[in-house]
Structures are given as structure tokens and as C-alpha cells.
Design an enzyme around this catalytic site. Structure first.
Site, PDB file in Angstrom:
ATOM      1  N   GLY A 110     -16.060   5.179  42.702  1.00  0.00           N
ATOM      2  CA  GLY A 110     -15.931   5.933  43.518  1.00  0.00           C
ATOM      3  C   GLY A 110     -15.808   7.513  43.659  1.00  0.00           C
ATOM      4  N   THR A 112     -17.972   9.169  41.619  1.00  0.00           N
ATOM      5  CA  THR A 112     -19.467   9.495  42.106  1.00  0.00           C
ATOM      6  C   THR A 112     -19.976   9.260  43.472  1.00  0.00           C
ATOM      7  OG1 THR A 112     -19.811   8.552  39.698  1.00  0.00           O
ATOM      8  CG2 THR A 112     -21.511   8.763  40.720  1.00  0.00           C
ATOM      9  N   ASP A 134     -14.003  -2.492  38.186  1.00  0.00           N
ATOM     10  CA  ASP A 134     -12.390  -2.353  38.668  1.00  0.00           C
ATOM     11  C   ASP A 134     -12.907  -3.026  40.185  1.00  0.00           C
ATOM     12  OD1 ASP A 134     -11.722  -0.677  36.864  1.00  0.00           O
ATOM     13  OD2 ASP A 134     -12.016   1.320  38.284  1.00  0.00           O
ATOM     14  N   ARG A 169       4.800 -18.978  23.340  1.00  0.00           N
ATOM     15  CA  ARG A 169       5.677 -17.798  23.524  1.00  0.00           C
ATOM     16  C   ARG A 169       4.923 -17.114  25.286  1.00  0.00           C
ATOM     17  NH1 ARG A 169       3.507 -14.953  17.952  1.00  0.00           N
ATOM     18  NH2 ARG A 169       5.408 -14.327  16.610  1.00  0.00           N
ATOM     19  N   GLY A 177      -8.647  -1.683  35.935  1.00  0.00           N
ATOM     20  CA  GLY A 177      -8.888  -1.965  37.456  1.00  0.00           C
ATOM     21  C   GLY A 177      -8.253  -0.733  38.307  1.00  0.00           C
ATOM     22  N   GLU A 229      -3.385  -3.165  34.839  1.00  0.00           N
ATOM     23  CA  GLU A 229      -2.571  -1.710  34.246  1.00  0.00           C
ATOM     24  C   GLU A 229      -1.973  -0.675  35.819  1.00  0.00           C
ATOM     25  OE1 GLU A 229      -5.966   1.138  33.174  1.00  0.00           O
ATOM     26  OE2 GLU A 229      -7.054   0.732  34.661  1.00  0.00           O
TER      27      GLU A 229
HETATM   28  O1  F6P Z   1     -12.924   2.763  36.531  1.00  0.00           O
HETATM   29  C1  F6P Z   1     -13.038   2.177  35.315  1.00  0.00           C
HETATM   30  C2  F6P Z   1     -11.896   2.248  33.661  1.00  0.00           C
HETATM   31  O2  F6P Z   1     -12.718   1.057  32.973  1.00  0.00           O
HETATM   32  C3  F6P Z   1     -10.873   1.525  34.915  1.00  0.00           C
HETATM   33  O3  F6P Z   1     -10.412   0.526  35.483  1.00  0.00           O
HETATM   34  C4  F6P Z   1      -9.532   2.477  34.084  1.00  0.00           C
HETATM   35  O4  F6P Z   1      -8.900   3.260  34.572  1.00  0.00           O
HETATM   36  C5  F6P Z   1     -10.383   3.513  33.809  1.00  0.00           C
HETATM   37  O5  F6P Z   1     -11.569   3.345  34.489  1.00  0.00           O
HETATM   38  C6  F6P Z   1     -10.768   4.569  31.794  1.00  0.00           C
HETATM   39  O6  F6P Z   1     -11.082   5.585  32.151  1.00  0.00           O
HETATM   40  P1  F6P Z   1     -10.881   6.106  30.914  1.00  0.00           P
HETATM   41  O7  F6P Z   1     -12.788   6.305  30.407  1.00  0.00           O
HETATM   42  O8  F6P Z   1     -11.079   7.889  31.688  1.00  0.00           O
HETATM   43  O9  F6P Z   1     -10.253   5.959  30.154  1.00  0.00           O
END
Ligand code: F6P
Length: 372
Positions: A110, A112, A134, A169, A177, A229
Site C-alpha cells: 500500500g 509503495t 497482508d 490449554r 496482517g 495483530e
Molecule cells: O505489511 C507487512 C507486515 O509484515 C505487517 O503484517 C506488519 O504489521 C508489518 O509489516 C510489520 O512491519 P515492520 O517490518 O516494519 O515491523
């Protein structure tokens, strides 16, 4: 003199980037072009750091993960230099002209695509390729890297079943993502998850706890819960909406900045969030709960065959676009083939996972709990 094009990779790395570089290079070199590779994303073209991608540079890279050109998240108009952030668009245009480039191929997600759009407006011949684990880039059915990440996450979920069942558990698995749940839902469905928490469907913690207790009382003594996340509970989701409305209606600059800070505290990635969720679920259910964070493993290692083929198909088409002078567009993957989409149509847009998507419907029909 030979014609010359250039390529760069920007944003977070993704398995399959080298396969794309390889394909672009193979086609262009066979058509008597030179290919330059700018290093470290847009930083390379801003500061003129590049390698010439010859046949021998390209040899053997197809199957390798990461990117031989390295990458960065730095934007052309906000390039960090010491403590400052500089607008390097002018230098990028200058270096593009200096090398007499026919086109610049940018592979990224996105961010880029927004940068690529800026450079298109600055007069450069831009072609982009979609990559993101993602899966949130609009205009394309698939992006380079998503399939590999999906496989990594699904195989981790598969593996966690044995220890989860041995210890009775609840296993929370944090999955990447960004602000979307594609990777979490896809791997959760493929791995047989019981509860899935995604940003698009904010969860009610009491409903999640209820579902987990019910499983346990039905004799299913363990639960696998992939958590995106970016997943949020419904109380936080309400607060985010309120803040967004307040920001939109506030005319006071200081107040606006304060509200924006509050908003980013709620929406930014917070590694502590999943541990807090585990603690609360343990309290509400009385069931032992553990956390696994898959983290960067999801975008590490060698690309899947699907990603290698996708990247190769997109890369070949990008090289053809250079030769045929089809500029200012992304090479999209649609219905098993490639299509050119103008950058204006996709820049700044996100591919949302909507409630009517077949994955969501099928997950709901088969009893996966979202806790919404
Ligand atoms: O956009 C890809 C991604 O791996 C996301 O899933 C994640 O939130 C982010 O990049 C992590 O980014 P960085 O490499 O800057 O820690």
C-alpha cells in the site's frame, strides 16, 4: 546504446520478491535491455545506490526469500537523513534522468503504491507489482508473499494442536496482517481453528470466553485461537469511532493533535495486547491460556510454489509493459492471468475483508466463533 530500466523493492519484505526481480531481468535482458536494481527501496534511487542486474547477478535468486535489493519503508517525500526528513522527489527524478531510464518498476504494498503514484505525477514512467503478506492491496486477486505467509501460519496452527491438546490449554496465536484479518482467517480456517479474532469483526470478550468454556464443557479440552495483530474488542472499536468523529469535527489544532495521539495509541501495534487478552481469558474461563507470536517467521524463508509462479508471471508482464511502453499502472493478477490497472484506481485504497466474503460466511456456517 542499450535501453535501460530499473527496479526496486519497498515496504516490508515478502517471499517471492526475488522471483519477480528474476523474471523482470530475464525478459528484459533477452530483449537487449540493461536492468539496474536500486538498493533499499526508494532510498536507492534518491541517493543513487544501485547494482547492475546482469545474468550472473540474477542466477539462483528465484527460489530465495527476502530481496537481493534489500528494502526500506522510506518514502520519496519523507526520506530520513540524520534527524531530518527530506523531500527527495527532485533527486529521484534527477537520478532517473541521469540513467536515461525507460521505466522504474516498484514492487511493494500500500505505501509503495502511494509513493509510486507521487513519482508518476512527477513525470516518471512507473510500473508496479503487488506484494504484501497482508493481502490488503486492492485491484488484484493475489499479492506476492500472501500464499507463503498463509502456509507458514497454517502450519504453525497445525503444530500447536498437539501441545494444546496434551495440556488442555487455550492457545492464542498472534498473526500478522496489519489492519486486516486475511492472513488470520485464511490460516485459521485452513488449520482448523475454533475461535478467530480479526479487526473487521471487533470481539466481545465475554462472548469469546463463553464459547471457550462451552467447548471445554463439551469435552473439547483445548482451543486454538488465531488473533490478528490488529484485532480489537468492541469497546475499543467504539472508542476509535468516537475519536475519529471528534477529530473530524474539531477545529482546534492542539485538541486535534491530542485526539490523534489518543487514536494512534489505540490503533498502533502493541505487543502487550495479546498477553493481556490471554490473562483476561484465563480469568474468565478458568482455563490455562498460552500465547504464541509467529512474528517475522511469517515473511521469512523460501517462497511457496504459488508465490514463485505468481511473481514470475507478474514480473514477465512488467517487463513486457516496459518494452511496450505501458506505463503508470500496476500489473494485477486477476482470474489466473495478468491485467494492467491504472495507479489512480488503486493508490490509497485497501482490499477489505468484508462480512459477505465467502471465507467469512463459510467460517460462520461451520461454527468458527468470531466473538462479535
Ligand atoms: O505489511 C507487512 C507486515 O509484515 C505487517 O503484517 C506488519 O504489521 C508489518 O509489516 C510489520 O512491519 P515492520 O517490518 O516494519 O515491523
Amino acid at each position: 546504446m542499450k535501453k535501460c530500466a530499473a527496479i526496486l523493492t519497498a515496504g516490508g519484505d515478502s517471499p517471492g520478491l526475488n522471483a519477480a526481480i528474476h523474471a523482470v531481468g530475464r525478459v528484459l535482458l533477452r530483449s537487449n535491455y540493461r536492468l539496474l536494481g536500486f538498493m533499499d527501496g526508494f532510498e536507492g534511487i534518491a541517493f543513487d545506490r544501485f547494482v547492475e542486474l546482469t545474468d550472473s547477478e540474477l542466477a539462483g535468486i528465484l527460489t530465495a526469500g527476502g530481496t537481493v535489493l534489500r528494502t526500506s519503508r522510506h518514502k520519496p517525500n519523507k526520506m530520513p537523513l540524520g534527524k531530518k526528513q527530506l523531500d527527495m522527489t527532485g533527486n529521484i527524478v534527477e537520478n532517473y534522468r541521469k540513467h536515461q531510464l525507460e521505466a522504474l518498476i516498484c514492487i511493494g504494498g500500500g505505501g509503495t503504491h502511494k509513493s509510486a503514484m507521487m513519482l508518476k505525477k512527477a513525470g516518471l514512467n512507473i510500473i508496479t507489482l503487488p506484494k504484501t503478506i497482508d493481502n490488503d492491496l486492492s485491484g488484484t486477486d493475489s499479492s506476492i508473499g500472501f500464499d507463503t505467509a498463509l502456509n507458514v501460519a497454517a502450519s504453525a496452527i497445525d503444530s500447536l494442536h498437539s501441545t494444546a491438546s496434551s495440556h488442555k490449554r487455550i492457545m492464542l496465536v498472534e498473526i500478522m496482517g496489519h489492519k486486516t484479518g486475511w492472513l488470520t482467517l485464511g490460516s485459521g480456517m485452513a488449520g482448523g481453528a475454533d475461535v478467530v479474532l480479526i479487526p473487521e469483526l471487533p470481539y466481545n470478550i465475554d462472548k469469546v470466553a463463553e464459547a471457550l468454556k462451552k467447548r471445554s464443557s463439551n469435552g473439547k479440552f483445548f482451543s486454538i485461537v488465531p488473533v490478528a495483530e490488529g484485532a480489537i474488542d468492541c469497546v475499543t472499536a467504539e472508542r476509535i469511532k468516537e475519536l475519529e468523529n471528534d477529530i473530524a469535527s474539531s477545529s482546534d489544532k492542539t485538541r486535534k493533535a491530542e485526539l490523534k495521539n489518543q487514536l494512534s495509541a489505540l490503533t498502533a501495534y502493541n505487543p502487550a495486547r495479546i498477553f493481556e487478552l490471554a490473562r483476561k481469558l484465563e480469568e474468565l474461563t478458568g482455563l490455562e491460556t498460552r500465547v504464541t507470536i509467529l512474528g517475522y517467521l511469517q515473511r521469512s524463508g523460501t517462497p511457496s510454489c504459488f508465490d514463485r509462479l505468481l511473481a514470475t508471471q507478474l514480473g514477465c508482464r512488467a517487463a513486457q509493459a516496459v518494452i511496450q511502453k505501458e506505463f503508470g499502472c500496476m500489473i494485477a493478477y486477476r482470474n489466473g492471468t495478468t491485467e494492467l490497472v491504472p495507479l489512480e484506481e488503486i493508490s490509497g485504497k485497501r482490499q477489505e475483508l468484508t462480512i459477505d466474503h465467502p471465507w467469512v460466511q463459510c467460517a460462520m456456517d461451520s461454527g468458527i466463533v468470531f466473538g462479535n
